[in-house]
Scaffold this motif. Structure first.
Motif, mmCIF file in Angstrom:
data_model
loop_
_atom_site.group_PDB
_atom_site.id
_atom_site.type_symbol
_atom_site.label_atom_id
_atom_site.label_comp_id
_atom_site.label_asym_id
_atom_site.label_seq_id
_atom_site.Cartn_x
_atom_site.Cartn_y
_atom_site.Cartn_z
ATOM 1 N N PHE A 96 76.153 15.159 50.369
ATOM 2 C CA PHE A 96 75.642 14.972 49.169
ATOM 3 C C PHE A 96 75.798 13.610 48.519
ATOM 4 O O PHE A 96 76.756 12.811 49.206
ATOM 5 C CB PHE A 96 76.609 15.959 48.344
ATOM 6 N N SER A 106 80.789 17.735 54.923
ATOM 7 C CA SER A 106 81.770 16.508 54.896
ATOM 8 C C SER A 106 82.616 16.418 53.704
ATOM 9 O O SER A 106 83.534 15.573 53.512
ATOM 10 C CB SER A 106 81.174 15.162 55.104
ATOM 11 N N ASP A 147 83.740 25.889 55.614
ATOM 12 C CA ASP A 147 82.538 25.561 56.476
ATOM 13 C C ASP A 147 83.013 26.487 57.721
ATOM 14 O O ASP A 147 83.969 26.474 57.945
ATOM 15 C CB ASP A 147 82.418 23.898 56.711
ATOM 16 N N PRO A 178 72.829 24.684 51.763
ATOM 17 C CA PRO A 178 72.684 25.436 52.879
ATOM 18 C C PRO A 178 71.794 24.635 53.885
ATOM 19 O O PRO A 178 71.003 23.894 53.403
ATOM 20 C CB PRO A 178 72.087 26.590 52.586
ATOM 21 N N LYS A 227 77.709 31.992 64.074
ATOM 22 C CA LYS A 227 78.002 32.219 62.743
ATOM 23 C C LYS A 227 77.109 31.104 61.816
ATOM 24 O O LYS A 227 77.166 31.282 60.618
ATOM 25 C CB LYS A 227 79.456 31.819 62.718
ATOM 26 N N MET A 228 76.440 30.129 62.558
ATOM 27 C CA MET A 228 75.969 29.013 61.911
ATOM 28 C C MET A 228 74.554 29.526 61.308
ATOM 29 O O MET A 228 73.472 29.918 62.140
ATOM 30 C CB MET A 228 75.686 27.734 63.029
HETATM 31 C C1 LIG Z 1 73.550 20.586 54.478
HETATM 32 S S1 LIG Z 1 75.431 20.717 55.066
HETATM 33 C C2 LIG Z 1 76.387 20.834 53.888
HETATM 34 C C3 LIG Z 1 76.597 19.136 53.668
HETATM 35 C C4 LIG Z 1 77.695 19.101 52.484
HETATM 36 N N1 LIG Z 1 76.919 19.390 51.235
HETATM 37 C C5 LIG Z 1 78.025 17.587 52.604
HETATM 38 O O1 LIG Z 1 78.374 16.887 51.466
HETATM 39 O O2 LIG Z 1 78.572 16.961 53.500
HETATM 40 C C6 LIG Z 1 75.357 22.595 55.383
HETATM 41 C C7 LIG Z 1 76.567 22.869 56.275
HETATM 42 O O3 LIG Z 1 76.570 24.432 56.276
HETATM 43 C C8 LIG Z 1 77.371 24.787 57.328
HETATM 44 N N2 LIG Z 1 77.366 26.291 57.748
HETATM 45 C C9 LIG Z 1 76.338 26.658 58.484
HETATM 46 N N3 LIG Z 1 76.527 27.984 58.602
HETATM 47 C C10 LIG Z 1 77.683 28.569 57.842
HETATM 48 C C11 LIG Z 1 78.408 29.758 57.456
HETATM 49 N N4 LIG Z 1 77.823 30.694 57.860
HETATM 50 N N5 LIG Z 1 79.500 29.368 56.922
HETATM 51 C C12 LIG Z 1 79.961 28.275 56.288
HETATM 52 N N6 LIG Z 1 79.155 26.931 56.530
HETATM 53 C C13 LIG Z 1 78.051 27.296 57.165
HETATM 54 C C14 LIG Z 1 77.392 23.819 58.402
HETATM 55 O O4 LIG Z 1 78.284 23.575 59.128
HETATM 56 C C15 LIG Z 1 76.897 22.523 57.609
HETATM 57 O O5 LIG Z 1 78.187 21.736 57.463
#
Ligand SMILES: C[S@@+](CC[C@H](N)C(=O)[O-])C[C@H]1O[C@@H](n2cnc3c(N)ncnc32)[C@H](O)[C@@H]1O
Length: 442
Positions: free
Chosen positions: A96, A123, A141, A308, A337-338
């Motif tokens: 962000f 992050s 996360d 997301p 999980k991702m």
């Molecule tokens: C678009 S990034 C977020 C970046 C964040 N807004 C930043 O400022 O760094 C989406 C995040 O969702 C996480 N993610 C994916 N599936 C997830 C889940 N089931 N539960 C929690 N986090 C998850 C990924 O690891 C990734 O870090």
């Protein structure tokens, strides 16, 4: 008529004459957020926590009377760039813009003492920003690497830098120490795995393992200092290893040194500012977990902000493979999980994505207090979704509209939709949307 119109000033038409916008405000969404901040925040709140104003009633940010002129000019020139505080430690994909988060926290009506949640913190931008604003935060996360990175960025705001600074004189040793654990990163090559244990954070290193096992918690000051220093150096190492994988411009050892120097400079700077301002940082809780099944009670959160994965546009595990391998994370198990990574082909991936996002929205509605806001930032990869829907890319229904419809099933009503340009990513995604949803029912 023309002369009369041209003699008007846009910002003076929108804001009282004693409120001056920051000089580097470039986008319409920023003007919109400033507009709402101006309506929602009191003068004192704007001076203390405003994101887009540099002068209010002739006053810049509230600084203690004894502040140095250097500190004052630091604020007057506006420090709120992408990399300020600890935001610049580690380039995470999809991070962000910190100032946007600050503006959103304000516009959502969150006040010091409230708790904001980012269930996909990446992050940790929301946590760092909330912490600086005196707002409590919880970040979650699925990736253990994100937990490590965010925790370190929070700790760096207050940790002692003395031991990390001392390593500049023997940075080669530090580098070799870490390098031995993974082998030197070579472009295109996969680093070997190190030993696996259950707790991924402690498994990274014996010292860290030693101090975390040496409970009873809380750790002694010295042990905490050891752990913080170790994490700081490790983040710098992993950051430099990532650079070295992508570019051969600098030798890896030199890359490590320059990143370590930059980390120390940035950390020193924000710590001095925080001391000068006598800021009280709010608590930030950093967890590894699943946004589809939050380990939080009902109605305990005052605001949610998250972004997301944009369907399946980025493979976060492939991006972080070096770091995850270093931490001995089983990426195959994590993949399940991702969100955005499950499924064998595009239609199946989309089906899982919808199902997963339904669960995330349902969880957000469960933990959020009624009347409070959940802000989602999302963009659409029209080429990918066009293939799924069997339509031309410019006919694709955007993920923001899909999520607004889905949110209605869980009692979310859109209060505001804004959009912002995406810079620096391939031109398949030009805009992303900021959805401010209000929890209306239950
Ligand atoms: C678009 S990034 C977020 C970046 C964040 N807004 C930043 O400022 O760094 C989406 C995040 O969702 C996480 N993610 C994916 N599936 C997830 C889940 N089931 N539960 C929690 N986090 C998850 C990924 O690891 C990734 O870090």
């Amino acid at each position: 008529m023309v002369i009369h119109a041209l003699s008007q000033d846009l910002t003076q038409g929108l804001f009282p004459p004693d409120r001056q916008l920051i000089p580097n405000l470039n986008d319409i969404y920023e003007l919109e957020l400033a507009f709402y901040e101006n309506l929602i925040l009191s003068e004192a709140e704007l001076i203390k926590n405003g994101a887009y104003f540099s002068l209010i009633g002739g006053e810049s940010l509230k600084l203690p009377d004894h502040s140095s002129s250097r500190l004052k000019s630091f604020f007057e020139k506006n420090i709120f760039r992408t990399g300020y505080a600890t935001h610049g430690l580690f380039p995470y994909r999809g991070k962000f813009h910190p100032q946007m988060i600050k503006g959103l926290i304000n516009v959502m009506g969150l006040k010091p003492g409230d708790t904001v949640l980012d269930p996909m913190m990446g992050s940790g931008t929301v946590l760092v920003e909330a912490c600086l604003m005196g707002i409590k935060s919880i970040g979650i996360d699925a990736s253990p690497f994100c937990r490590f990175m965010t925790q370190t960025k929070i700790d760096v705001l207050t940790m002692s830098l003395a031991r990390a600074k001392a390593t500049l004189t023997n940075y080669e040793e530090v580098y070799v120490y870490f390098q031995k654990k993974v082998g030197q990163p070579k472009p295109g090559s996969k680093p070997p795995k190190v030993n696996t244990t259950k707790d991924s954070l402690s498994a990274m290193e014996e010292i860290a393992e030693y101090v975390t096992k040496k409970s009873p918690t809380p750790l002694t000051e010295k042990d905490q200092d050891t752990l913080n220093t170790y994490h700081f150096l490790l983040l710098a190492y992993l950051d430099s290893a990532g650079y070295s994988e992508r570019s051969a411009r600098k030798a890896p050892l030199e890359q490590f040194r320059s990143i370590l120097e930059r980390y120390l400079f940035v950390a020193d700077k924000i710590q001095k500012v925080l001391t000068g301002l006598e800021v009280e940082l709010a608590q930030a809780v950093v967890l590894e977990g699943d946004a589809r099944a939050l380990s939080l009670n009902e109605n305990c959160i005052d605001g949610i902000i998250f972004s997301p994965p944009y369907s399946f546009a980025v493979d976060y595990l492939a991006n972080d493979s070096f770091h995850l391998n270093f931490m001995s994370i089983d990426t195959n198990a994590l993949r399940e999980k991702m969100i955005g990574l499950r499924g064998r082909n595009l239609p199946e991936k989309y089906q899982f994505y919808r199902e997963d996002m339904g669960n995330v929205l349902s969880e957000c509605a469960r933990v959020l207090r009624p009347g409070c806001f959940c802000t989602i930032i999302v963009g659409t990869n029209s080429n990918q979704l066009g293939k799924v829907f069997g339509v031309a890319p410019d006919e694709v229904t955007g993920l923001h509209d899909i999520l607004i419809d889905m949110g209605a099933n869980y009692g979310f009503k859109p209060a505001k939709v804004m959009s912002r340009p995406i810079t620096g990513i391939s031109n398949t995604m030009r805009r992303e949307y900021i959805l401010i949803l209000q929890k209306t029912s239950h």
